[in-house]
Design a protein around this motif. Structure first.
Motif, PDB file in Angstrom:
ATOM      1  N   ALA A  93     -49.334 -14.682  11.073  1.00 40.45           N
ATOM      2  CA  ALA A  93     -49.949 -15.824  11.787  1.00 40.45           C
ATOM      3  C   ALA A  93     -48.750 -16.694  12.340  1.00 40.45           C
ATOM      4  O   ALA A  93     -48.526 -17.113  12.991  1.00 40.45           O
ATOM      5  CB  ALA A  93     -51.007 -16.296  11.084  1.00 40.45           C
ATOM      6  N   ILE A  94     -47.972 -17.044  11.151  1.00 40.66           N
ATOM      7  CA  ILE A  94     -46.622 -18.071  11.359  1.00 40.66           C
ATOM      8  C   ILE A  94     -45.877 -17.544  12.239  1.00 40.66           C
ATOM      9  O   ILE A  94     -45.403 -18.304  13.165  1.00 40.66           O
ATOM     10  CB  ILE A  94     -45.959 -18.253   9.730  1.00 40.66           C
ATOM     11  N   ALA A 119     -42.349 -20.763   8.022  1.00 46.42           N
ATOM     12  CA  ALA A 119     -43.143 -21.952   8.546  1.00 46.42           C
ATOM     13  C   ALA A 119     -42.091 -22.964   9.181  1.00 46.42           C
ATOM     14  O   ALA A 119     -42.427 -23.420  10.238  1.00 46.42           O
ATOM     15  CB  ALA A 119     -44.193 -22.482   7.474  1.00 46.42           C
ATOM     16  N   ASP A 120     -40.879 -23.100   8.450  1.00 44.56           N
ATOM     17  CA  ASP A 120     -40.132 -24.157   8.697  1.00 44.56           C
ATOM     18  C   ASP A 120     -39.343 -23.516   9.930  1.00 44.56           C
ATOM     19  O   ASP A 120     -39.086 -24.182  11.122  1.00 44.56           O
ATOM     20  CB  ASP A 120     -39.012 -24.380   7.688  1.00 44.56           C
ATOM     21  N   ARG A 121     -38.918 -22.194   9.896  1.00 45.37           N
ATOM     22  CA  ARG A 121     -38.353 -21.480  11.050  1.00 45.37           C
ATOM     23  C   ARG A 121     -39.133 -21.650  12.191  1.00 45.37           C
ATOM     24  O   ARG A 121     -38.583 -21.824  13.483  1.00 45.37           O
ATOM     25  CB  ARG A 121     -37.909 -20.405  10.669  1.00 45.37           C
ATOM     26  N   ARG A 122     -40.330 -21.407  12.204  1.00 40.96           N
ATOM     27  CA  ARG A 122     -41.312 -21.332  13.166  1.00 40.96           C
ATOM     28  C   ARG A 122     -41.922 -22.688  13.704  1.00 40.96           C
ATOM     29  O   ARG A 122     -42.762 -22.930  14.760  1.00 40.96           O
ATOM     30  CB  ARG A 122     -42.499 -20.422  13.086  1.00 40.96           C
ATOM     31  N   GLN A 123     -41.652 -23.750  12.937  1.00 43.47           N
ATOM     32  CA  GLN A 123     -42.171 -25.191  13.261  1.00 43.47           C
ATOM     33  C   GLN A 123     -43.498 -25.245  13.257  1.00 43.47           C
ATOM     34  O   GLN A 123     -44.257 -25.822  14.163  1.00 43.47           O
ATOM     35  CB  GLN A 123     -41.564 -25.594  14.628  1.00 43.47           C
ATOM     36  N   VAL A 124     -44.103 -24.604  12.185  1.00 41.32           N
ATOM     37  CA  VAL A 124     -45.535 -24.664  11.892  1.00 41.32           C
ATOM     38  C   VAL A 124     -45.919 -25.428  10.592  1.00 41.32           C
ATOM     39  O   VAL A 124     -45.104 -25.323   9.835  1.00 41.32           O
ATOM     40  CB  VAL A 124     -46.313 -23.317  12.237  1.00 41.32           C
ATOM     41  N   SER A 125     -47.172 -25.930  10.507  1.00 41.70           N
ATOM     42  CA  SER A 125     -47.596 -26.574   9.080  1.00 41.70           C
ATOM     43  C   SER A 125     -48.148 -25.355   8.279  1.00 41.70           C
ATOM     44  O   SER A 125     -48.841 -24.559   8.657  1.00 41.70           O
ATOM     45  CB  SER A 125     -48.531 -27.622   9.645  1.00 41.70           C
ATOM     46  N   ARG A 327     -44.362 -32.196  10.273  1.00 43.51           N
ATOM     47  CA  ARG A 327     -45.023 -31.246   9.926  1.00 43.51           C
ATOM     48  C   ARG A 327     -44.958 -30.989   8.440  1.00 43.51           C
ATOM     49  O   ARG A 327     -44.095 -32.197   7.739  1.00 43.51           O
ATOM     50  CB  ARG A 327     -44.240 -29.872  10.157  1.00 43.51           C
ATOM     51  N   ILE A 328     -45.954 -30.371   7.476  1.00 38.74           N
ATOM     52  CA  ILE A 328     -45.929 -30.504   6.166  1.00 38.74           C
ATOM     53  C   ILE A 328     -45.611 -29.298   5.445  1.00 38.74           C
ATOM     54  O   ILE A 328     -46.268 -28.457   5.412  1.00 38.74           O
ATOM     55  CB  ILE A 328     -47.551 -30.907   5.637  1.00 38.74           C
ATOM     56  N   THR A 329     -44.194 -29.343   5.225  1.00 37.30           N
ATOM     57  CA  THR A 329     -43.976 -28.090   4.177  1.00 37.30           C
ATOM     58  C   THR A 329     -43.100 -28.663   2.986  1.00 37.30           C
ATOM     59  O   THR A 329     -42.267 -29.691   3.282  1.00 37.30           O
ATOM     60  CB  THR A 329     -43.099 -26.810   4.844  1.00 37.30           C
TER      61      THR A 329
END
Ligand code: NAP
Ligand code: HSE
Length: 427
Positions: A93-94, A119-125, A327-329
């Motif tokens: 999904a990420i 998630a950081d690499r793909r810029q998703v939360s 974003r929240i990681t």
């Protein structure tokens, strides 16, 4: 109004609760959050299984590609549990640019580094409010409410099953085995209840709290873990007579980027609010340098409390889509580990000894040799086979000294069983 399509992975206890809230309160959420949330597809293992919620059959699939390859689905909610299939699903999904929400603490504790990096690499939360303390909004509170604090100490009752077992043993004098069975029937326990009673489940949740409180990543192997399986009704009763309640606590203490983390049973003074947290309830007591002490209390498991936490993440992430919100990681740099050996505590010991003259002297000698000072001694009535329990409460002593003393005492010929040691906390 912005419309957000969601892919739900799992329609068991938590997934059914998520469906219920999003389906039954769609209009309310639209009004409160300003986004229209819709579940587009639901992944299940058994499509024909009887469900506790009424879901249109066309939404169910056993083919994950129908969710992963659907460009309209922007948020994936993983509530299927396990590790192998769920890891493949969340990374899938990420990698397709979808935001992720998960209640799966085991997955995050063991694979979180990989997941958050991706998630950081793909810029998703990645939202994981439901993975710690069920319905209590502790992740959001630490991340947002306490953003201006250095968190100094965290004490959590974050495993409902073990808290239920200890509470029932305390209140009814019930046996460990009997109450574990009840916890399983009530649906609090993990599929493998060993994770609950061994302290492992609480340790996984503690690791996630540490990442937020101390701004870095910890490894499971750096958390000292002891479960509740050796606690007897006698210990619970004796603790009560001394003015304490036994709780399984997850503890983190941090200073100068060094963190000490442990999960083990603790004698909590009856006057402390954590002592009143009973049954399957969870609580987190923490100290921040600005806020001082603060405590959160609520249901740590179950369909609706856990779903409530998932929906809170869905709304947060849905609102942030196409906005400039951060974003929240969590941060992934490694935190330094403070060894538990260096801690000092007061201790409760239950020695099981043969009832002979001079026994107490030998034990006291061993404790003294290891710099452990006795605060009080209590001898209880004789039990079977001439063995008696002797209870000793100590002043503050060093953990390493205590481990050494127990090792020595357990080898004395007058000692008839393994020593029970429980740490005490004064908070
Ligand atoms: P559950 O009742 O066992 O439900 C799991 C769901 O996932 C089922 O619908 C199952 O499908 C589906 N599923 C499992 N493996 C699958 C696979 N390989 N492919 C497709 N579908 C699959 O579990 P749960 O209690 O809801 O827990 C879910 C997660 O939330 C776990 O990570 C758990 O640790 C976490 N959590 C649970 C609670 C709680 O109170 N239950 C609280 C906090 C966190 P079928 O229905 O078709 O079998
Ligand atoms: N088995 C867990 C508990 C469920 O007892 O707390 C919630 O994570």
């Amino acid at each position: 109004m912005k419309k957000i399509q969601i892919g739900l992975l799992g329609l068991g206890t938590v997934g059914s609760g998520v469906w219920k809230i999003l389906h039954e309160r769609r209009a309310l959420l639209r009004e409160r959050a300003g986004v229209d949330l819709q579940i587009k597809k639901i992944l299940v293992k058994h499509r024909n299984k009887k469900r506790t919620v009424s879901v249109p059959r066309r939404l169910l699939t056993d083919d994950i590609s129908q969710i992963l390859n659907d460009p309209e689905i922007q948020i994936v909610v993983e509530v299927m549990g396990g590790e192998g299939a769920s890891l493949r699903a969340v990374l899938g999904a990420i990698r397709r640019g979808k935001h992720l929400i998960t209640a799966n603490k085991t997955l995050l504790a063991n694979e979180g580094h990989k997941i958050f990096k991706e998630a950081d690499r793909r810029q998703v939360s990645v939202g994981f409010e439901a993975s710690v303390a069920g319905g209590i909004p502790i992740i959001k509170s630490i991340r947002e409410g306490f953003v201006g604090n250095h968190i100094q100490e965290v004490y959590g009752i974050i495993n409902g099953t073990s808290n239920y077992i200890l509470s029932q043993m305390t209140e009814r004098g019930a046996s460990f085995e009997e109450v574990l069975c009840e916890a399983q029937q009530k649906g609090y326990a993990e599929r493998n209840p060993y994770k609950d009673i061994s302290g492992e489940d609480a340790a996984e949740k503690l690791l996630l709290l540490i990442s937020l409180c101390y701004g870095g990543w910890f490894s499971m192997k750096n958390i000292y873990v002891e479960g509740i399986h050796r606690i007897t009704p006698f210990d619970i009763q004796s603790a009560g007579e001394l003015g304490f309640v036994i709780k399984l606590l997850a503890i983190a203490k941090g200073e100068d980027s060094r963190v000490q983390a442990r999960v083990h049973p603790v004698l909590v003074p009856k006057s402390h609010p954590l002592a009143d947290v009973s049954g399957a309830f969870n609580a987190i007591f923490l100290k921040g340098d600005a806020i001082g002490p603060a405590m959160f209390y609520g249901r740590g498991a179950g369909m609706m409390p856990t779903a409530s936490a998932v929906v809170s993440d869905i709304v947060d992430i849905a609102k942030s889509i196409d906005c400039c919100e951060a974003r929240i990681t969590p941060s992934l740099h490694s935190l330094a580990v403070e060894s538990v050996d260096k801690s000092s505590n007061e201790y409760y010991f239950r020695f099981t000894v043969f009832d002979r003259p001079g026994v107490l002297g030998q034990i006291a000698n061993c404790l003294g040799k290891n710099r452990i000072s006795i605060a009080s001694v209590h001898q209880r009535e004789q039990v079977k086979g001439g063995k008696v329990p002797i209870l000793v409460v100590t002043h503050k002593a060093n953990e390493k000294d205590v481990q050494k003393a127990i090792h020595e005492i357990d080898r004395l010929s007058v000692v008839a069983g393994k020593t029970m040691m429980i740490r005490m906390e004064r908070f």
